[in-house]
Design a protein around this motif. Structure first.
Motif, PDB file in Angstrom:
ATOM      1  N   UNK A   1      -3.543   2.598  -5.228  1.00 40.57           N
ATOM      2  CA  UNK A   1      -3.475   2.759  -3.773  1.00 40.57           C
ATOM      3  C   UNK A   1      -2.916   1.511  -3.124  1.00 40.57           C
ATOM      4  N   UNK A   2      -3.227   0.365  -3.684  1.00 41.25           N
ATOM      5  CA  UNK A   2      -2.688  -0.878  -3.130  1.00 41.25           C
ATOM      6  C   UNK A   2      -2.667  -1.947  -4.213  1.00 41.25           C
ATOM      7  N   UNK A   3      -1.793  -2.915  -4.021  1.00 44.04           N
ATOM      8  CA  UNK A   3      -1.722  -4.068  -4.921  1.00 44.04           C
ATOM      9  C   UNK A   3      -1.631  -5.329  -4.069  1.00 44.04           C
ATOM     10  N   UNK A   4      -2.347  -6.360  -4.511  1.00 46.38           N
ATOM     11  CA  UNK A   4      -2.378  -7.621  -3.772  1.00 46.38           C
ATOM     12  C   UNK A   4      -1.598  -8.668  -4.566  1.00 46.38           C
TER      13      UNK A   4
ATOM     14  N   UNK B   1       0.827  -1.210   0.000  1.00 49.59           N
ATOM     15  CA  UNK B   1       0.000   0.000   0.000  1.00 49.59           C
ATOM     16  C   UNK B   1       0.856   1.252   0.000  1.00 49.59           C
ATOM     17  N   UNK B   2       0.236   2.332  -0.423  1.00 49.21           N
ATOM     18  CA  UNK B   2       0.917   3.617  -0.331  1.00 49.21           C
ATOM     19  C   UNK B   2       1.197   3.951   1.115  1.00 49.21           C
ATOM     20  N   UNK B   3       2.237   4.706   1.286  1.00 44.32           N
ATOM     21  CA  UNK B   3       2.639   5.228   2.578  1.00 44.32           C
ATOM     22  C   UNK B   3       1.880   6.445   3.006  1.00 44.32           C
ATOM     23  N   UNK B   4       1.621   7.296   2.014  1.00 43.76           N
ATOM     24  CA  UNK B   4       1.130   8.627   2.341  1.00 43.76           C
ATOM     25  C   UNK B   4      -0.387   8.638   2.288  1.00 43.76           C
TER      26      UNK B   4
ATOM     27  N   UNK C   1       3.565  -0.317  -9.215  1.00 42.31           N
ATOM     28  CA  UNK C   1       2.723   0.800  -9.665  1.00 42.31           C
ATOM     29  C   UNK C   1       1.869   1.368  -8.536  1.00 42.31           C
ATOM     30  N   UNK C   2       2.239   1.035  -7.318  1.00 37.50           N
ATOM     31  CA  UNK C   2       1.553   1.600  -6.160  1.00 37.50           C
ATOM     32  C   UNK C   2       2.251   2.895  -5.770  1.00 37.50           C
TER      33      UNK C   2
END
Ligand SMILES: Nc1ncnc2c1ncn2[C@@H]1O[C@H](COP(=O)(O)OP(=O)(O)O)[C@@H](O)[C@H]1O
Ligand SMILES: Nc1ncnc2c1ncn2[C@@H]1O[C@H](COP(=O)(O)OP(=O)(O)O)[C@@H](O)[C@H]1O
Ligand SMILES: [Mg+2]
Ligand SMILES: [Mg+2]
Ligand SMILES: [Mg+2]
Ligand SMILES: [Mg+2]
Lengths: 215, 329, 329, 215
Positions: free
Chosen positions: C71-74, C37-40, C64-65
């Motif tokens: 926003x997130x990749x699984x 997931x993104x940090x920010x 590409x996150x």
């Protein structure tokens, strides 16, 4: 001197032929302890020389060697391109204003080989083309000093080139890519030494034939 | 060997032409002789940074031409150093009053060809020799090879030159980065040079070649295949012995793929290598993971550690806009 | 098969952990269940974009996150779709008042697992199915596969979501990009799945597989090896037939390496493909060349053409800051 | 009903064994027309079930199937994970508040298979696990309708599963990855059909032994 730049087209042609004939063997050598491009590199240069051989035939030796040097320098690349480029450019420089005989040629060639040594920061015994070039220069100087007949001198050159090439087999490489193989570099002839020898022997052959040919 | 190729003779030309088209916003290709140069004019007095080397290592060096990094790169044939006319023409085209700095990987062919170009150049110039490969001792007869650490040298000098550092400062900086940077590579397979069509060396299903360079030349020793952790500990151990980083030292950890190793494995190597140095108190504060200094289609990777002080860190972080590295803009 | 691995069982974990460390400035890894997931924090009301799929395609999707894209990749196991608990947890973590848009490559496993997650999610949500692979007709029994064009869908929706487009607008935009995007792939070799240790398919020294997907599944036909130009004309021809671009149409040309193909060859492919469309009056105004949607260590590549109108062009150019795509910031 | 969740540990164990024994063959099938991960996927699920088997043994069928379904759903991934997850969760739902006999089980299993059909947007004849599951459900319903003895019913189930699995060989795949091989998908048994059959036959085996075992 019997040999004029008019000979260059046929000299270039036999060089092309000997490299072509031995391409696979030399590439195997350069793959064993180098990066495998030596034949391709040389052939790029030879191809460029072939394209110029008509023009080269019309020049004097000073101009011809200069042109050959610049062509090798800009067409070949790699270690051998800079070294052969250096060899011929230096020979051209050394040949200025001098009538060509065996003595003078021996000096000119020695100047060329010295320039190669400097450019490569290398000397005999490091498993490179210099293990052919240095003894060949010495053999030429010896022939001139002893005033041996040209056919004999040529024969000596060929023998010396072969011996020099063979001598690289058991050497430890301390210059060029092969140096990184350290002890594993032993047991393989150096590709650059091999092609130097092949080219020198091919040249000797043509020149010897030229000597015995009816004028 | 299967490769996307029309003919060996024009492979490089067609590829460079595609590269130039794909990145026409930042670079352009000069032909006769070949070099890749920045598009945009540089500030007067900026040191011109010229690198180059054999092709087959892409994105090195052409992918690093652009603002904040190189001014031009001279591509040679595959694994063959470029020729002096290329460097000379590139230097003359990019020189802008600040002199020329050549950045050269330490290989006989590259060194000699750049040397000839330098001798012909009639403006102030100097050369930084990249020699980060610690597979061999500093005392090796030809010196150490330049491998994946070269891009760090190029990035950091690039940032300095962009911000106005002069030729002497750029040269000194390059030498400093060089000393602070060490790399070790391992090959799982050989690469295949297009012109030859078969792998440069044979290697068994259970063998790896340790301490390889980036031209498919064999490395310093052949070992049996082992776990990723053992491989990383071996490579990192040699780097660590060489750089001897202090506890608390900040460093950039660069995992470089040789071409055919999936990113998944490179990230795994990153994980293991960063554990290695974290255990030793080194502060891995920057990372670079990917295929940057490749060896055609070789499977394998190299680990590079580059010790960063505040100045180097700032220069590493400075904006860069090239085909292969871009940040801050 | 030689790979950098400690054990098949923890390959993915160690690799993801390395990825997270190497890119700690922009992403973080959630474990149990896994998602990147993104940090920010995002702006309140921003649509949360969640993608994912089997691993082995890196940098897709985890690369590409970040800001301007996902926003997130699984990540699933290698070539295996992730599980619904991952998407659900990712969606719940990233939902920020604007609903959730799932971006899913059209494969049975991915579609079904995302569908289960969507059924469990109690906030507004929708799904964009990426299906850009034109190796099969639109009427294929399962629809077309999602391949390298997926990243274009993700980039463009990402830019729109970042600038405040709502769920319906993002969904519509994704569908629109999808329709305007077509890809065709060719494999020169198979890939080797780590758990299996041998190539997925056999292929002769003189054969290529046309119309492959990205999981080492065979393609639509096997042909004999041919020149790069012939290969490009074949692939581009099918794409062109599908998209039927008008003269003067602007387009993004994306050459994607499958993992083991050198950049030099990819740029050569770019050159030939751009010639193909230039001849047809298409204006190739954007490019992307490199390994983005990989198939482990497969040699081969795909060509993707994506038709861009002014809005799509603007969204493509919008700033993005992820591990694998970065510009404008 | 003779069969209680206490049997689950031994059922899971034989499933583990049959997949392990046939792993290579099934992987070859999935490599031929899929992506080769089917065995690894299933084994991840089975391993998770083994870890839970103690707990599963203490549950009723509704809770056990729910738990098995969720475990398959979260541990397996891929097409088969979502489908097996769906199967067991749907069976659990259908089993609520119902005493278990062959008739009821046949209905429950049919509900599960229907859910799989919906989830996969697939039906019989598409070269998937459904070519085993659908006829097996039918065979169970038939056995219940005909009131055949349990051992006979089990025997029919096994035969039906094998026939269903075999039937996929010549089918054209129209669902799953194999569909992209089009005509080239013919001639290979579907991996998911094969593992469904293997697991069903293994279960039948244990259950049949359980029936004949001294109480
Ligand atoms: N420093 C040097 N001095 C003299 N000769 C050298 C030196 N380095 C390399 N050589 C010669 O060059 C040959 C290799 O040439 P080539 O394969 O064309 O270039 P590269 O090594 O750059 O690939 C070697 O076999 C050796 O004979
Ligand atoms: N739409 C579908 N409906 C029913 N079964 C399917 C469907 N798609 C795939 N399957 C089954 O799933 C099996 C593949 O499972 P698996 O290999 O674990 O997942 P994946 O295909 O995602 O790699 C196929 O062999 C087939 O039996
Ligand atoms: Mg060489
Ligand atoms: Mg070379
Ligand atoms: Mg799969
Ligand atoms: Mg599968």
């Amino acid at each position: 001197m019997q040999f004029a730049p008019a000979l260059l087209p046929s000299l270039i042609q036999v060089i092309d032929k000997t490299i072509e004939t031995n391409a696979e063997e030399v590439t195997a050598l350069d793959q064993a302890i180098g990066d495998g491009d030596h034949v391709t590199n040389l052939q790029r240069g030879i191809k460029a020389l072939i394209a110029q051989s008509g023009e080269l035939a019309t020049l004097d030796w000073v101009a011809a060697w200069q042109k050959i040097g610049m062509t090798m320098m800009t067409a070949v690349g790699g270690a051998s391109g800079s070294l052969y480029g250096t060899l011929f450019v230096a020979m051209s420089k050394a040949a200025r204003e001098r009538p060509l005989d065996l003595q003078v040629f021996a000096e000119i060639f020695t100047s060329g080989v010295d320039a190669v040594k400097q450019r490569g920061k290398a000397d005999a015994g490091e498993k490179t083309m210099l293990d052919v070039l240095i003894p060949v220069a010495a053999s030429l100087r010896q022939a001139a000093a002893d005033s041996v007949a040209l056919p004999v001198a040529l024969d000596n050159v060929a023998r010396t080139a072969i011996a020099g090439m063979e001598s690289t087999r058991d050497m430890l490489a301390t210059k060029g890519r092969a140096s990184f193989l350290e002890e594993r570099s032993r047991g393989h002839i150096d590709a650059g030494a091999k092609t130097s020898q092949l080219m020198i022997c091919a040249l000797v052959d043509v020149l010897a034939k030229h000597l015995t040919a009816p004028a | 060997m299967k490769k996307f190729i029309n003919s060996i003779d024009n492979l490089l030309d067609e590829s460079l032409s595609g590269f130039a088209k794909a990145h026409a916003d930042i670079i352009q290709l000069n032909t006769q002789p070949h070099f890749v140069r920045r598009n945009k004019p540089t500030a007067p007095g900026k040191v011109a940074l010229i690198s180059g080397g054999g092709s087959g290592h892409e994105p090195l060096h052409s992918g690093f031409v652009g603002s904040g990094m190189l001014d031009a790169a001279c591509p040679g044939q595959v694994f063959t150093s470029p020729t002096p006319d290329q460097m000379l023409a590139a230097a003359q085209a990019m020189e802008n009053g600040g002199g020329v700095l050549f950045i050269v990987k330490n290989y006989a062919g590259d060194v000699m060809n750049f040397e000839i170009a330098a001798e012909m150049l009639d403006c102030p110039h100097d050369t930084v020799l990249a020699c980060d490969d610690v597979a061999f001792p500093k005392t090796h007869s030809t010196g150490r090879r330049g491998v994946a650490g070269t891009l760090i040298v190029e990035k950091i000098i690039g940032a300095a030159a962009e911000s106005g550092a002069d030729l002497a400062a750029c040269k000194a900086l390059g030498d400093r980065v060089n000393i602070a940077t060490a790399s070790m590579g391992v090959a799982l397979t050989s690469c295949t040079v297009p012109a030859l069509g078969k792998p440069t060396f044979d290697i068994g299903e259970n063998e790896i070649e340790m301490g390889v360079g980036i031209h498919g030349e064999r490395g310093r020793e052949r070992l049996t295949m082992r776990s990723a952790t053992e491989i990383v500990d071996y490579l990192s151990g040699i780097i660590d012995d060489d750089l001897k980083p202090q506890k608390g030292q900040s460093a950039l950890l660069h995992i470089n793929g040789f071409g055919a190793t999936p990113l998944m494995e490179l990230h795994l190597i990153y994980e293991l290598a960063s554990r290695f140095w974290e255990k030793r108190g080194v502060n891995i504060c920057r990372s670079l993971v990917g295929n940057y200094t490749t060896s055609l289609d070789m499977a394998g990777c190299s680990i590079t550690l580059s010790l960063l002080d505040e100045e180097l860190l700032r220069l590493w972080d400075a904006p860069v806009h090239t085909a292969a590295l871009r940040w801050g803009c």
